[in-house]
Design an enzyme around this catalytic site. Structure first.
Site, short mmCIF file in Angstrom:
data_model
loop_
_atom_site.label_atom_id
_atom_site.label_comp_id
_atom_site.label_asym_id
_atom_site.label_seq_id
_atom_site.Cartn_x
_atom_site.Cartn_y
_atom_site.Cartn_z
N ARG A 230 0.97 -1.07 -0.07
CA ARG A 230 0.09 -0.04 -0.19
C ARG A 230 0.99 1.30 0.07
NH1 ARG A 230 -5.56 -0.07 1.49
NH2 ARG A 230 -6.45 -2.24 2.02
N ARG B 265 -1.45 -9.38 11.00
CA ARG B 265 -0.75 -8.65 9.76
C ARG B 265 0.77 -8.88 9.63
NH1 ARG B 265 -4.63 -5.55 6.53
NH2 ARG B 265 -6.35 -5.04 7.57
N ASP C 157 -14.02 3.64 1.01
CA ASP C 157 -14.25 3.36 2.17
C ASP C 157 -15.26 4.22 3.04
OD1 ASP C 157 -12.83 1.00 1.92
OD2 ASP C 157 -11.18 1.60 3.37
N ALA D 149 -9.85 -1.81 -2.23
CA ALA D 149 -9.32 -0.78 -2.65
C ALA D 149 -9.59 -0.70 -4.31
CB ALA D 149 -7.72 -1.14 -2.61
#
Length: 431
Positions: free
Chosen positions: A127, A208, A319, A332
Site C-alpha cells: 500500500r 498482519r 471506504d 481498494a
C-alpha cells in the site's frame, strides 16, 4: 480524458489522501477541475501492508489514465511462478479432515481445494509504495496537510464550508469524502443518528505481517512462499502473497470473535495468543506464524448499507461510502472504480448548480454494486472459516462457490457504468 482545456467554473474539495482520494484527485485534474486535497496527517502515508488488486481495479486505473496504470505497474508484484500468473489464490486446507472431531486430525492438511483463475495476471502491491507513486502524479500545490475535518455546512448558495480541527475553514463548490471507514463526511451525509453512520464489527480480526521471502521459501518451499495461498479452517484462515517484487511475503491471519469492546481497533497481543488461535492447524500455517514478528491484531469493521452517498453537494466514495471486510480483496479496487466513474461524470458538469445531479447519477450506478461487495465479502469470510450456512467444511461445496464468486467483481464494464451515469445526469441536470 478531458475534451476541453478550459478550467471548470467550480472547485472540488477532496477530503482524505489515501488511494481513493489520490485517484479521484488525479481524475479530476485530467478534466481541468480545480481541486484541493485535504489530508489529516502531516504527510501522505498508508497503514497496512499488502493489497490485492483485481482485473476491475487495473481496468479502472487504466481508464483514469496511463500514468496511474504506470504507477501501479512500477510497484506491482505478481505470483513468482509463470505457471501461476493467472491464479488469484490456491485455496488449501489449513486443518485436517478430522480437526474438529480429533480423529485423523492431520489428514489432508495443505491439500488443494481449488485454484481461482483471474482474467488477467493477479497483482499485489504494498500500500505505502503504491501511494508513494500516486503522490508523484499530484502537483505540489494541490494538497493541504494537518487538516482533520470536524464538520461541514452547506451555505445558502449551495457551496460547502469545511471546518477543520486546527480552527481553519474552507469553502468549495462541493466536497467529496474519501476519508475512510471513520469518515466525518459519511456522518454528515447520513446524519449522526443513522445506524449506518458508523462502522460495525464484522466478527473477524486479523494479524498482519511481512516476512522476508528467503526465510519464507526456506520454511515453506518455493511454490507456497512465492505464489498466493489461502489456508482455510474452522473460524479462521491465513493468506499469503508476494509483494515488493517478490522480496517479501505478505501475511494476513484471520480469526473470529463475537464482539469487539476495545475502543482501539488495533491492539497488541502476544505470540502465545497467535499460536493459540491456530492451534491444530497445518505445518504450513505454523511455519508462517513462527516467522511473524509483530503480533498486533486489527479488528475488522464494515459499514451497514447507506441509504445514500449524497447530501446536497457532498458525496462519499471508497471506504467512506462502503467500507468492507478484505475477504474478496476488492475494497481498494472498488474505491478506484468510484474515483474513475465520479471523475468522468464531473468532467461533463458545466456549472456548480449541476454538481448535485452529477453526484446523484454516480450514486445510482454505484450504490447497488458497492453494497453487494460489503455483503458478499462478509459471507466470503464465513466461507473461508467453515461457517457459511449450508456449506460449512464441505470442500466440494467450497470449491463450487469459489468457481464463480469473484466473477461479478472482475468482469464489470466500467465504461457502460459511465455511459449510464452520464445519461442519467443529462436527464436530471439543467444542460
Amino acid at each position: 480524458m478531458s475534451t476541453t482545456n478550459t478550467t471548470k467554473p467550480f472547485d472540488i474539495a477532496v477530503v482524505g489522501g489515501g488511494i481513493a482520494g489520490l485517484c479521484l484527485t488525479i481524475g479530476l485534474l485530467k478534466h481541468n477541475i480545480p481541486v484541493t486535497l485535504y489530508e489529516s496527517a502531516a504527510a501522505f502515508g498508508e497503514i497496512g501492508a499488502g493489497v490485492a488488486l483485481g482485473t476491475n481495479a487495473v481496468n479502472a486505473m487504466e481508464s483514469i489514465g496511463p500514468d496511474v496504470k504506470a504507477a501501479f505497474e512500477k510497484v506491482a508484484t505478481f505470483n513468482q511462478w509463470e505457471s501461476k500468473n493467472n491464479i488469484w489464490f490456491d485455496y488449501r486446507r489449513g486443518v485436517g479432515h478430522g480437526a474438529h472431531s480429533g480423529a485423523d486430525k492431520d489428514a489432508g492438511m495443505g491439500e488443494l481445494i481449488y485454484s481461482v483463475k483471474t482474467p488477467r495476471p493477479s497483482a499485489y502491491v504494498h500500500r505505502a509504495r503504491f501511494l508513494d507513486e500516486l503522490v508523484k502524479l499530484v502537483p505540489d500545490n494541490i494538497a493541504k496537510f494537518g487538516k482533520r475535518l470536524m464538520d461541514s455546512e452547506t451555505l445558502a448558495d449551495g457551496s460547502v464550508k469545511l471546518k477543520f480541527k486546527d480552527g481553519t475553514e474552507a469553502v468549495h463548490s462541493a466536497a467529496i469524502g474519501c476519508d475512510g471507514i471513520k469518515s466525518c463526511l459519511r456522518q454528515v451525509v447520513l446524519g449522526e443518528s443513522d445506524p449506518a453512520a458508523h462502522a460495525v464489527f464484522s466478527g473477524k480480526y486479523a494479524y498482519r505481517g511481512l516476512i522476508p521471502m528467503d526465510q519464507a521459501a526456506e520454511l515453506l518451499g518455493d511454490e507456497l512462499a512465492r505464489n498466493s495461498q489461502m489456508y482455510l479452517g474452522y473460524h479462521g484462515h491465513v493468506l499469503t502473497f508476494p509483494v515488493e517484487k517478490g522480496k517479501t511475503m505478505n501475511v494476513v491471519a484471520f480469526a473470529s470473535k463475537p464482539s469487539w469492546d476495545d475502543p482501539s481497533w488495533v491492539v497488541t497481543t502476544t505470540k502465545e495468543d497467535l499460536r493459540a488461535d491456530f492451534e491444530g492447524w497445518s505445518s504450513h500455517v505454523h511455519s508462517i506464524i513462527t516467522l511473524m514478528q509483530k503480533t498486533d491484531i486489527w479488528a475488522l469493521f464494515n459499514h451497514l448499507p447507506a441509504k445514500t452517498y449524497v447530501r446536497d453537494r457532498i458525496a462519499i466514495i471508497g471506504d467512506a461510502a462502503h467500507a468492507t471486510t478484505p475477504h474478496q480483496g476488492s475494497g481498494a479496487g472498488m474505491a478506484i472504480e468510484d474515483a474513475y466513474v465520479l471523475a468522468e461524470i464531473l468532467g461533463g458538469v458545466k456549472s456548480a448548480d449541476q454538481i448535485h445531479a452529477a453526484f446523484k447519477a454516480f450514486e445510482e450506478v454505484r450504490i447497488e454494486r458497492t453494497h453487494n461487495l460489503v455483503t458478499t465479502s462478509r459471507a466470503c469470510g464465513q466461507l473461508y472459516d467453515f461457517e457459511l450456512k449450508g456449506v460449512e467444511d464441505d470442500v466440494e461445496k467450497i470449491a463450487e462457490d469459489l468457481r464463480t464468486r469473484m466473477l461479478w467483481i472482475w468482469n464489470e464494464d466500467l465504461q457502460k457504468e459511465v455511459a449510464d451515469a452520464k445519461a442519467i445526469f443529462e436527464k436530471t441536470s439543467k444542460l
